[in-house]
Design a protein around this motif. Sequence first.
Motif, PDB file in Angstrom:
ATOM      1  N   PHE A   1      21.318  -0.764 -14.482  1.00  0.00           N
ATOM      2  CA  PHE A   1      20.210  -1.152 -13.606  1.00  0.00           C
ATOM      3  C   PHE A   1      19.047  -0.225 -13.918  1.00  0.00           C
ATOM      4  N   LEU A   2      17.915  -0.811 -14.292  1.00  0.00           N
ATOM      5  CA  LEU A   2      16.747  -0.040 -14.717  1.00  0.00           C
ATOM      6  C   LEU A   2      15.654  -0.156 -13.669  1.00  0.00           C
ATOM      7  N   GLY A   3      15.006   0.973 -13.343  1.00  0.00           N
ATOM      8  CA  GLY A   3      13.961   0.895 -12.328  1.00  0.00           C
ATOM      9  C   GLY A   3      13.012   2.066 -12.343  1.00  0.00           C
ATOM     10  N   ILE A   4      12.023   1.990 -11.469  1.00  0.00           N
ATOM     11  CA  ILE A   4      11.033   3.054 -11.295  1.00  0.00           C
ATOM     12  C   ILE A   4      10.827   3.308  -9.804  1.00  0.00           C
ATOM     13  N   ASN A   5      10.319   4.497  -9.486  1.00  0.00           N
ATOM     14  CA  ASN A   5       9.915   4.830  -8.126  1.00  0.00           C
ATOM     15  C   ASN A   5       8.498   5.393  -8.169  1.00  0.00           C
ATOM     16  N   ILE A   6       7.690   5.000  -7.210  1.00  0.00           N
ATOM     17  CA  ILE A   6       6.310   5.467  -7.116  1.00  0.00           C
ATOM     18  C   ILE A   6       6.107   6.078  -5.738  1.00  0.00           C
ATOM     19  N   ASP A   7       5.507   7.257  -5.699  1.00  0.00           N
ATOM     20  CA  ASP A   7       5.213   7.917  -4.428  1.00  0.00           C
ATOM     21  C   ASP A   7       4.030   7.200  -3.762  1.00  0.00           C
ATOM     22  N   VAL A   8       4.291   6.558  -2.631  1.00  0.00           N
ATOM     23  CA  VAL A   8       3.247   5.806  -1.923  1.00  0.00           C
ATOM     24  C   VAL A   8       3.013   6.407  -0.539  1.00  0.00           C
ATOM     25  N   THR A   9       3.271   7.701  -0.414  1.00  0.00           N
ATOM     26  CA  THR A   9       3.115   8.357   0.892  1.00  0.00           C
ATOM     27  C   THR A   9       1.695   8.202   1.425  1.00  0.00           C
ATOM     28  N   GLU A  10       0.708   8.453   0.576  1.00  0.00           N
ATOM     29  CA  GLU A  10      -0.683   8.369   1.035  1.00  0.00           C
ATOM     30  C   GLU A  10      -1.029   6.958   1.491  1.00  0.00           C
ATOM     31  N   GLN A  11      -0.539   5.955   0.746  1.00  0.00           N
ATOM     32  CA  GLN A  11      -0.809   4.574   1.151  1.00  0.00           C
ATOM     33  C   GLN A  11      -0.142   4.248   2.473  1.00  0.00           C
ATOM     34  N   GLN A  12       1.106   4.722   2.655  1.00  0.00           N
ATOM     35  CA  GLN A  12       1.811   4.461   3.912  1.00  0.00           C
ATOM     36  C   GLN A  12       1.125   5.148   5.085  1.00  0.00           C
ATOM     37  N   VAL A  13       0.730   6.398   4.868  1.00  0.00           N
ATOM     38  CA  VAL A  13       0.029   7.128   5.932  1.00  0.00           C
ATOM     39  C   VAL A  13      -1.274   6.429   6.268  1.00  0.00           C
ATOM     40  N   SER A  14      -1.979   5.976   5.210  1.00  0.00           N
ATOM     41  CA  SER A  14      -3.238   5.266   5.423  1.00  0.00           C
ATOM     42  C   SER A  14      -3.012   3.963   6.178  1.00  0.00           C
ATOM     43  N   THR A  15      -1.949   3.254   5.818  1.00  0.00           N
ATOM     44  CA  THR A  15      -1.644   1.994   6.503  1.00  0.00           C
ATOM     45  C   THR A  15      -1.322   2.235   7.972  1.00  0.00           C
ATOM     46  N   GLN A  16      -0.501   3.256   8.216  1.00  0.00           N
ATOM     47  CA  GLN A  16      -0.158   3.570   9.607  1.00  0.00           C
ATOM     48  C   GLN A  16      -1.395   4.003  10.394  1.00  0.00           C
ATOM     49  N   ARG A  17      -2.245   4.805   9.732  1.00  0.00           N
ATOM     50  CA  ARG A  17      -3.470   5.239  10.404  1.00  0.00           C
ATOM     51  C   ARG A  17      -4.377   4.047  10.707  1.00  0.00           C
ATOM     52  N   THR A  18      -4.439   3.106   9.748  1.00  0.00           N
ATOM     53  CA  THR A  18      -5.257   1.911   9.972  1.00  0.00           C
ATOM     54  C   THR A  18      -4.725   1.094  11.145  1.00  0.00           C
ATOM     55  N   ARG A  19      -3.382   0.973  11.228  1.00  0.00           N
ATOM     56  CA  ARG A  19      -2.805   0.244  12.357  1.00  0.00           C
ATOM     57  C   ARG A  19      -3.137   0.914  13.686  1.00  0.00           C
ATOM     58  N   LEU A  20      -3.021   2.248  13.683  1.00  0.00           N
ATOM     59  CA  LEU A  20      -3.355   2.983  14.913  1.00  0.00           C
ATOM     60  C   LEU A  20      -4.825   2.799  15.281  1.00  0.00           C
ATOM     61  N   LEU A  21      -5.687   2.856  14.248  1.00  0.00           N
ATOM     62  CA  LEU A  21      -7.119   2.696  14.503  1.00  0.00           C
ATOM     63  C   LEU A  21      -7.429   1.294  15.014  1.00  0.00           C
ATOM     64  N   LEU A  22      -6.738   0.293  14.452  1.00  0.00           N
ATOM     65  CA  LEU A  22      -6.974  -1.071  14.924  1.00  0.00           C
ATOM     66  C   LEU A  22      -6.528  -1.240  16.374  1.00  0.00           C
ATOM     67  N   ARG A  23      -5.371  -0.619  16.694  1.00  0.00           N
ATOM     68  CA  ARG A  23      -4.923  -0.687  18.090  1.00  0.00           C
ATOM     69  C   ARG A  23      -5.921   0.029  19.006  1.00  0.00           C
ATOM     70  N   GLU A  24      -6.380   1.196  18.530  1.00  0.00           N
ATOM     71  CA  GLU A  24      -7.361   1.956  19.320  1.00  0.00           C
ATOM     72  C   GLU A  24      -8.660   1.182  19.455  1.00  0.00           C
TER      73      GLU A  24
END
Length: 501
Positions: A292-315
């Motif tokens: 099984f061949l694969g890759i992993n990409i660090d998407v922490t910043e994107q996830q944090v940004s997405t969560q922050r955007t959700r919080l901002l939209l709720r706010e």
Amino acid sequence: MTEVNIDLPTAEADVLRSAKRLSVLRSAVIDLPAPDLDLRDITEIAADLFDAPVGLLTLVDERDQWFKAATGTDQTRASSEASFCVHTISGGLQDAFIVNDATRDPRFSKQPQVSGAPFLRFYAGVPLVIEEQPIGTLCVFDVKPHDTVTDRQIVQLQRLSKLAAHMLKLKHEAHQRALKEAVLTREEQRHAMALDAANIGSWLWDVRSGNVSCNAAMLRMFGMQHSGVVQARDIFTAIHPDDRVATLSKLRSAMAQNDEYDGTFRVAPSGRWLLGRGRVHERDANGKPTLFLGINIDVTEQQVSTQRTRLLLRELNHRVKNTLAMLQSLARQTLRQTSDPQEFMTAFAGRLQSISEAHGLLSDHEWGEIHLSALLARQLMPHVRDYQKQIEIHKDEILLGPDQAVGLGLVLHELATNAAKYGSLSVYNGKIVLTARSVDEDGRKVLHMTWTEVGGPPVSEPTRRGFGTILIERSLDKVMGSSVKVEYLSAGLTALIRLPL
């Protein structure tokens, strides 16, 4: 073996200059002049076979014949046209060319190497054939004539020539493989460097053994030692417990249905988010996945940004609802105070602008906290000619939340509007003195602000409370424990503001 110009018969000249023959020669042997010691034993065996002092493995191009391996001579090249070997390669591919005594052969008797040193007499040669093209010869020379050559000697010489040709082909193939491997190695290194530079983890999972081969970026993501090979169970264990079941389920589904695996999960030790992608690379005869061949990409910043955007939209959604309710109340109250549409629009537009300014500041700071100094500047600047001269501020460094900023913005707008119409800002030398202190009350920070108008016309308390006064007193109702008290002192209006932070 001195070079000499010879007029070759047409048949020999055509073979010597054959484009196809020369193409095979140059593709099969990259470096014609370079001797090959691995082939020297063949020339020794050939010389011994005929009891001759000189044995040569030659490669013949259109001008020169190169001695790729030699026994009994240090010479490395000679002219092709003046050679015995050109006659050998122009015969049949399986034929031997024999000269028992060169002095009795009119083709060679006058050649310098026959009439002079080294006084060659005997020659026996067979073609060196690769891809059905005679690229050279395996031959022997002697300074003595040979009366006879046996069939056995010729057969053995032909076998030795085939062996030499086979060795040249193997060397050529090995050289080509080495070149391809070098290119592949460079590509692999380039890809590895690119993946590492982009912080992309690559991995190959041997499903049967459980071993996972991975690059340094992958190991860094999972906080593992740089050994290059880890166990799959160790990687699965490192996935955050809340994400592990879903991740393994997606992996199993991809393996069973031959789909691409695509999942996002957290790494437990670091809490960082990774995007994983891959698919089955190899299956066994029964269709079971083996690699099984694969890759992993660090998407922490994107996830944090997405969560922050959700919080901002709720706010933002919460703030918009509150603001609309506030605007409706402002509109009703303002309309009650005036029947003149133009006066209504002027008053309402100013209050709407005040809310807009506070919202703009909060939006710039992603609905977090804003500095009191920024709010003061936004609300007061439209009402003064010279902000530095007309606004005197003494304050602590104070941060305001969204509710505090919107409510206090309205209070400041109403106070400034009133001062510009009737108070200290309505005259040239008038100004506002503001003090703002953060006071600790029972372990909680509270803003104590004093608005004092100086240098304006005399002030008297109005006979009735207008909407502006009501708005000043009630704009902070959403903040528990807040209060605004307006005092109409003869020297100028003063407002005392208390606002829990």
